[in-house]
Design a protein around this motif. Sequence first.
Motif, mmCIF file in Angstrom:
data_model
loop_
_atom_site.group_PDB
_atom_site.id
_atom_site.type_symbol
_atom_site.label_atom_id
_atom_site.label_comp_id
_atom_site.label_asym_id
_atom_site.label_seq_id
_atom_site.Cartn_x
_atom_site.Cartn_y
_atom_site.Cartn_z
ATOM 1 N N GLY A 82 24.226 -10.348 -36.278
ATOM 2 C CA GLY A 82 25.446 -9.861 -35.657
ATOM 3 C C GLY A 82 25.384 -9.720 -34.154
ATOM 4 O O GLY A 82 26.239 -9.055 -33.550
ATOM 5 N N VAL A 83 24.375 -10.346 -33.516
ATOM 6 C CA VAL A 83 24.269 -10.285 -32.052
ATOM 7 C C VAL A 83 25.340 -11.188 -31.444
ATOM 8 O O VAL A 83 25.413 -12.374 -31.782
ATOM 9 N N PRO A 84 26.198 -10.677 -30.566
ATOM 10 C CA PRO A 84 27.256 -11.494 -29.969
ATOM 11 C C PRO A 84 26.669 -12.701 -29.236
ATOM 12 O O PRO A 84 25.648 -12.593 -28.549
ATOM 13 N N VAL A 85 27.323 -13.852 -29.390
ATOM 14 C CA VAL A 85 26.828 -15.071 -28.766
ATOM 15 C C VAL A 85 27.545 -15.301 -27.439
ATOM 16 O O VAL A 85 28.741 -15.034 -27.306
ATOM 17 N N VAL A 86 26.793 -15.775 -26.447
ATOM 18 C CA VAL A 86 27.309 -16.046 -25.104
ATOM 19 C C VAL A 86 27.035 -17.506 -24.768
ATOM 20 O O VAL A 86 25.958 -18.030 -25.096
ATOM 21 N N TYR A 87 27.999 -18.162 -24.107
ATOM 22 C CA TYR A 87 27.736 -19.515 -23.613
ATOM 23 C C TYR A 87 27.758 -19.487 -22.079
ATOM 24 O O TYR A 87 28.824 -19.396 -21.478
ATOM 25 N N LYS A 97 24.507 -19.785 -26.746
ATOM 26 C CA LYS A 97 24.846 -21.111 -27.242
ATOM 27 C C LYS A 97 24.495 -22.099 -26.143
ATOM 28 O O LYS A 97 25.022 -22.020 -25.031
ATOM 29 N N HIS A 140 21.572 -22.647 -30.827
ATOM 30 C CA HIS A 140 21.534 -21.265 -30.380
ATOM 31 C C HIS A 140 20.099 -20.911 -30.005
ATOM 32 O O HIS A 140 19.143 -21.502 -30.512
ATOM 33 N N CYS A 145 22.769 -14.888 -35.247
ATOM 34 C CA CYS A 145 24.117 -14.794 -35.819
ATOM 35 C C CYS A 145 24.117 -13.867 -37.029
ATOM 36 O O CYS A 145 25.009 -13.023 -37.187
ATOM 37 N N HIS A 179 21.561 -13.793 -26.898
ATOM 38 C CA HIS A 179 21.970 -14.745 -27.932
ATOM 39 C C HIS A 179 22.878 -15.760 -27.250
ATOM 40 O O HIS A 179 24.010 -15.442 -26.887
#
Length: 202
Positions: A189-194, A29, A35, A186, A27
């Motif tokens: 609830g999957v954590p987002v990474v940039y 950004k 996303h 989102c 997931h």
Amino acid sequence: MLKIIKQAGGIDVFKLFKDSAAILEGHFKLTSGYHSGVYMQCAALLQYPERAGILADGAIDIMEADIDLEDIDTVVAPAMGGILWGYLLAQRIGCRMVFTERKDAEMVLRRGFDIKKGEKLIIAEDVITTGGSVKEVIKICREMGGDIKAVITIADRNAGIDFGYPYYNMISLDIEKYDPDDCPLCRSGVPVVYPGSRKPGQ
């Protein structure tokens, strides 16, 4: 979802990405602000000079069918992603290479770099999603009187962008991207990474 639309230069570009662990799933950004469940990490591929060289040679082959590369003065690339790619292309063309970068969130030409009026240019970028960085580079080049001959990218994850100049890419993919206000990852609830080199949206 990831679907290969086309690959160029007779090269299995997707395999080069896979062999370099340059296709990430999760997931993410994107620099564009969107996303996505897939991230194309070109730096992971470009760390291998032999693989990167295969791409650069292929890019030269497809461009020189339409463009007199001996007439090119400079390759221009946006930092950070486009720098290695642009440098490889300039080495093969036998021309100068410069890069733009951000200062206070604005794309600028610094470090004593200049573009002269009438200078024949190729703009190089690693990955295209919305094309925002390339459009900023085009604006700088035009304002300085540069003569843009082409745009060349490694991966295009949003086929169909019209930059107003001949546009080439080594691989074109259909990869789903989501508005952050309507992102199923989102909601799950999957954590987002940039993983990018600059803050999204800048």
